[in-house]
Design an enzyme around this catalytic site. Structure first.
Site, mmCIF file in Angstrom:
data_model
loop_
_atom_site.group_PDB
_atom_site.id
_atom_site.type_symbol
_atom_site.label_atom_id
_atom_site.label_comp_id
_atom_site.label_asym_id
_atom_site.label_seq_id
_atom_site.Cartn_x
_atom_site.Cartn_y
_atom_site.Cartn_z
ATOM 1 C CG ASP A 15 -1.344 -3.898 11.666
ATOM 2 O OD1 ASP A 15 -1.323 -4.472 10.565
ATOM 3 O OD2 ASP A 15 -1.693 -2.707 11.787
ATOM 4 C CD1 TRP A 33 -0.301 -1.251 3.284
ATOM 5 C CD2 TRP A 33 0.009 0.955 3.405
ATOM 6 N NE1 TRP A 33 0.206 -0.972 4.523
ATOM 7 C CE2 TRP A 33 0.395 0.378 4.633
ATOM 8 C CE3 TRP A 33 0.104 2.341 3.251
ATOM 9 C CZ2 TRP A 33 0.883 1.124 5.704
ATOM 10 C CZ3 TRP A 33 0.586 3.100 4.314
ATOM 11 C CH2 TRP A 33 0.965 2.486 5.522
#
Length: 592
Positions: free
Chosen positions: A324, A256
């Site tokens: 994460d 991303w």
């Protein structure tokens, strides 16, 4: 909607640098390759495809930066404010910026007047993870390219803003989106994708810049097939080598943040985000350290052949990822003080890595934040030495099976450093890294995949680690990992950094200050209050013998949406949407 301001077009175009009556030659691959050295324009994200964010300009320097003053300001207007994370591009007297909600603006760089504006027509039901931001465009030939929140890539005419082509990257209804600046290499528009919290599959795509037609694709999760010129090419990795069962099919690894390019080794480098879901016990990551649960190539940096999309090498920063800790942070090509070709990256997991530029192999690594709880260090290959007690607990082992053991982990899932780009100085040989000192309570929960729904299996609350600061801009020596100086900031830092040959380091704060630091000492030499939090990326260029600096101001991004206790701490900050341009007037350039 596309809007070209026709009434004064002739005068504005002339003022913008097209005085000859015809457009200058289109931007070439050679122009892109020399972007860092050509100081009258900024054609690429990162002020050069190596992403050093370094300018050789030294007209503006430590002695005269106090005389830097506003030249003009441009408001994005309307109600579409939110986070403004763009990096301006400058070409032939025109500045191009993107705005929240997938907008593109062309601005006369002399006056700050709008030439045209393009607004993407976004459908209902888009699923952006972390605000409706956009990080900028890419210029090539007579076009400018940028991505949209419904996972499309658009090519616009540089002069008019008219759409030349518009292509689908992926299905936004499945959770895909796109927010990064594209990368142009050898006439190809190269993009990643967003959506790691929705069980998507990270991928890099390359399209013909003229037509938008796909040339190759490279999924970054093991088991998926790449394509080349419309035909299947090779599988990424080996099926089920590091993934259990069918979990590779929804394995995450979103690309991303876009990529960098090194012409010397002819290598693209893209980062892959977190594996999906967050609950690492479902991915075998809680079992042992054999590599079976590494979940390649998530949380990795990946070297790719730009001609066909084949993977040259990979380096996984966080195998068995369970917090994460995306691996997407930018990878900067540089040459160290001994003449070695290196890559450098400051990972979300809190470690700063130096890799060999030829093959991506680990050279050295060191913490760049003060408190890392999930690992005690790195081994000789750069693999983390896990603190097994600091993995969120397995909900299947809980009495009710609904919530695993809560642990405190540092850094938080927003990272020791998130997307905000660091900068390298060819003058000092140091990196300037925007970081944050925070942790989180985190726990795992059961989860199953459903198309278009969040696929996480975790809960969390972010907390500051220190009372006196969260944000920390650090000058880091990549040869030793030593922190040479540190600037502490009350709120989290979320803006990009830029360095110059004039001995300056620029960045902004959520409190709205745009600051110039001494690159050797960290002393604040100049600051300007922009009126809203800065989460954008500064650039500098020269025009008419004067040096200019631009940055966009507009608070938003992931922190106010995901920040827990930290978000409450900064909820007083005002939103905005203003592009500020400063200059050092000729008569003050020599002033001390």
């Amino acid at each position: 909607m596309n809007r070209f301001v026709m009434a004064a077009a002739a005068g504005l175009i002339a003022a913008a640098g097209w005085q000859s009556g015809a457009l200058a030659a289109g931007v070439t691959e050679e122009d892109l390759a020399n972007d860092q050295a050509i100081t009258t324009s900024v054609l690429t994200n990162g002020m050069g495809r190596n992403l050093q964010r370094y300018s050789p300009l030294d007209t503006l320097n430590k002695s005269n930066v106090k005389n830097l003053m506003p030249a003009w300001a441009f408001s994005l207007g309307g109600e579409k404010q939110r986070g403004q994370e763009t990096q301006p591009l400058i070409h032939d007297g025109v500045m191009y910026i993107t705005g929240s909600y997938s907008r593109m603006y062309a601005i006369d760089v002399n006056t700050g007047e709008e030439l045209w504006q393009y607004d993407a027509r976004l459908p209902e039901g888009i699923l952006p993870c972390c605000d409706v931001i956009n990080r900028g465009g890419a210029i090539y030939g007579d076009k400018i390219y940028f991505g949209t929140l419904d996972a499309r890539i658009v090519a616009l005419d540089l002069k008019t803003g008219d759409v030349v082509w518009n292509k689908k990257i992926a299905d936004y209804k499945a959770g895909y989106s796109y927010t990064a600046a594209p990368l142009i290499v050898k006439g190809l528009v190269i993009t990643g994708n967003s959506g790691g919290e929705f069980g998507i599959v990270g991928e890099v795509q390359a399209r013909d810049a003229e037509t938008g037609e796909m040339v190759w694709t490279r999924p970054v999760i093991e088991g998926h097939m790449g394509t080349f010129k419309g035909q299947e090419s090779t599988m990424t990795g080996t099926l089920n080598a590091s993934w259990p069962g069918d979990m590779w099919k929804t394995g995450g690894g979103a690309t991303w943040l876009g990529g960098s390019y090194d012409a010397e080794t002819d290598t693209l480098v893209f980062g892959a985000g977190n594996p999906a879901p967050w609950n690492s016990w479902l991915r075998d990551a809680g079992q042992d350290n054999s590599g079976k649960g590494d979940n390649l190539y998530a949380a990795s940096r990946i070297g790719i052949n730009p001609d066909n999309g084949e993977i040259k090498w990979h380096f996984q920063t966080t195998p068995r990822e369970g917090w994460d800790y995306d691996g997407v942070n930018e990878v900067v090509a540089y040459t160290d003080r001994d003449g070695n070709k290196r890559w450098a990256t400051a990972d979300r997991n809190g470690f700063f890595y130096v890799l060999n530029r030829e093959d991506g192999k680990f050279v050295r690594g060191a913490p760049f934040v003060k408190d890392i709880t999930w690992a005690s260090g790195l081994d000789e290959n750069g693999r983390p030495i896990f603190n097994e007690d600091n993995r969120p607990g397995n909900p299947a082992a809980a009495a009710d099976g609904a919530k695993g053991e809560v642990i405190f982990a540092s850094p938080s899932f927003l990272g020791g450093k998130n997307w905000m780009p660091m900068a390298f100085s060819q003058k000092t040989g140091n990196f300037y890294v925007p970081s944050n000192e925070w942790g989180m309570d985190i726990w795992n929960e059961p989860t199953t995949y459903k198309k278009g729904a969040a696929y996480m299996g975790a809960g969390f609350t972010i907390k500051p680690n220190y009372e006196d600061h969260i944000g920390s801009l650090k000058a880091i020596d990549p040869d030793t990992g030593e922190v040479k100086w540190e600037f502490k900031n009350d709120a989290p830092l979320w803006a990009g950094v830029m360095t110059t040959a004039g001995g300056l380091v620029f960045t902004g704060t959520p409190e709205g200050k745009f600051i110039a630091f001494d690159d050797e000492t960290g002393e604040i030499l100049w600051s300007f209050q922009t009126g809203s939090g800065i989460v954008g990326q500064p650039v500098t260029w020269e025009m008419g013998g004067e040096q200019y600096v631009s940055v966009i101001s507009g608070w938003g991004g992931a922190v106010p949406l995901w920040g827990g206790e930290v978000a409450k701490k900064v909820n007083y900050l005002n939103q905005g949407g203003t592009l500020w341009t400063f200059k050092l007037p000729k008569q003050l350039a020599a002033a001390n």
